[in-house]
Enzyme design. Sequence first.
Site, short mmCIF file in Angstrom:
data_model
loop_
_atom_site.label_atom_id
_atom_site.label_comp_id
_atom_site.label_asym_id
_atom_site.label_seq_id
_atom_site.Cartn_x
_atom_site.Cartn_y
_atom_site.Cartn_z
CG ASP A 17 -2.25 -0.16 0.85
OD1 ASP A 17 -2.68 -0.38 -0.35
OD2 ASP A 17 -3.30 0.22 1.62
CE LYS A 158 -6.37 -7.71 6.32
NZ LYS A 158 -6.29 -8.35 7.43
CG ASP A 182 -3.04 -9.84 8.12
OD1 ASP A 182 -3.75 -9.74 7.43
OD2 ASP A 182 -3.63 -9.78 9.55
CG ASP A 322 -11.51 -9.44 10.05
OD1 ASP A 322 -12.35 -8.58 10.52
OD2 ASP A 322 -10.37 -9.72 10.34
#
Length: 609
Positions: A17, A158, A182, A322
Amino acid sequence: MAYNYPPEKLSVYLSDDGGSILTFYAMWEASQFAKHWIPFCKRYKLEPRAPAAYFSSSDNSSDMSHHEERLSMKILYEEMTSRVDAIVESGKVPEELKANHKGFSQWKSEMTSKKHPPIVQILIDGKDPNALDNVGNALPTFVYMAREKNPEYHHNFKAGAMNSLLRVSSVISNSPIILNVDCDMYSKNSDSIRDALCFFLDEEKGCDIAFVQYPQNYNNITKNDTYGNTLSIMNEVDLCGFDSWGGPPYIGTGCFHRRESLCGMKYTKDYKEDWNRGSERNPPDDIRKLEEKAESLATCTYELNTLWGHEVGLKYGVAVEDVMTGLMIQCRGWKSVYYNPPQKGFLGVGPTTLAQTILQHKRWGEGNLQIFLSKYCTFIYGHGKIKLGLQIAYCINNLWAANSVPTLYYVIVPSLSLLRGISLFPKMTSPWFIPFSYVMVGKQTYSLIEALLTREITVQGWWNIQRMWLIKRLTSYLYGTLAALSKILGVSKMGFTISAKISGEDASKRYEQEIMEFDASSLTLAVIEFVALLNLACLVCATSRAVMRGWAIVLEMYFLQILLCGLVVAINVAIYEGLLLRKDKGSIPWSVTLTTLGFVMLVSLVSRV
């Protein structure tokens, strides 16, 4: 890349990112090292296959040739890491190195981590017959992606990065199954893909499975788990219970997804997966066109006025994207599976200081409470879509933060009442004393037995978990509750603070010695200190009263309050040590202590009036 799986069917993507050329350089180095590492792993069936984890562990193999090759491979790995470290320290990739791959030309001097164009680079093309390791075997596809960043557009944290990866991968590999891990985790078991596929490919029960969730485990937890970060009870007990009601929630990492379910498809009884999808693709000569097409899917404007982040992909607008995404998938008719094999599938890095722990749990608590207080509350959104048992199971996590309110009451009001001589619980001679005592003792006994049965938690570890249970509810979950309410009321907007897992050398040593690191904010330390000192003062007062009036009379009236107050004091022994006995940098600052002590004295005096 070294999974025990056919390389032509495996594609590995890294989402950066920050859009850093240093990260891309490290990936380029890794792609070169992979040509040596992958055949070495498969030749000797090594575990684990993450180089850093493997070389830090002992190798008990009796094969001397293996040891010689291991030494050579370790030298290669250390040389690679030294080159990467040197480039990162300098902050710049030399021009002669940039000539090694066309991808380096994508970076311009004006680019920053917060403003840069989309970049997609295929470092290894698994479809190219020339993409081979050093023994002539095919290599997996290896892709770098940095989605576009622009301060004028909200990037959705995210969840936004994951959705960009979904689109980019759809034009490069388009595999029907997606694993997300992750950045602070690594694979511990090279057969994890095959194990997960056993569920998806089951002819009778596999067609309605949306995702297979592995537990989240940490490899840096100390013996007695100072900060209570082990998730053993959740992994061994709670998540197993979800399976009978429709499957566990999605917990953000170590999860194998069916692409179509993640992209918004509803489950129907006539659904059938196309396992050949993604097997054909453009020839190697069209790689740059493929990269350009993929880059167009990772722009800031691509999602505008679309269902991405709402009905398609990961859900936007909540701190635990999530959990929310998993709930939406299950409400579309899909099921999930929890798989916790003896050989752990994935290992990560847990928080190593008090501040890191509080920050991580604040985000979890805040996000889960947001779900409960929104239209996506399982009793509303899940009504008629998922079983009642699953709705209730979700609420266990959704109400983590809300537990801070009764906890705050129980550690302050009974103690102040004891100070004033007010009895809140039944007397010892009252029949009602029995159920109250049973609940207090039974809960702790059950908790201890449950922890010890996991075989990963010691008695001291369980006691540390009780301390952190209290601290997290007084800080993380209390702050999370206030933050969730402020966002729902429109007072503030959602943020996403990354949980740092890196500590200084001194802090790391204290962590290894299982000494608490009081590195949190002054306000946080003041709250923790206030409760500890208040209960200590109230216990001292109760003891002096018992000495003057007689123990029998005082215990008859206040036994349960004294027991509760004494338990809080016993739990906070580490806090008193940080206040009075320790001199290191990780102790509680005297400025915070004096302020809190003054406030405790004020509250005590007012309560006596």
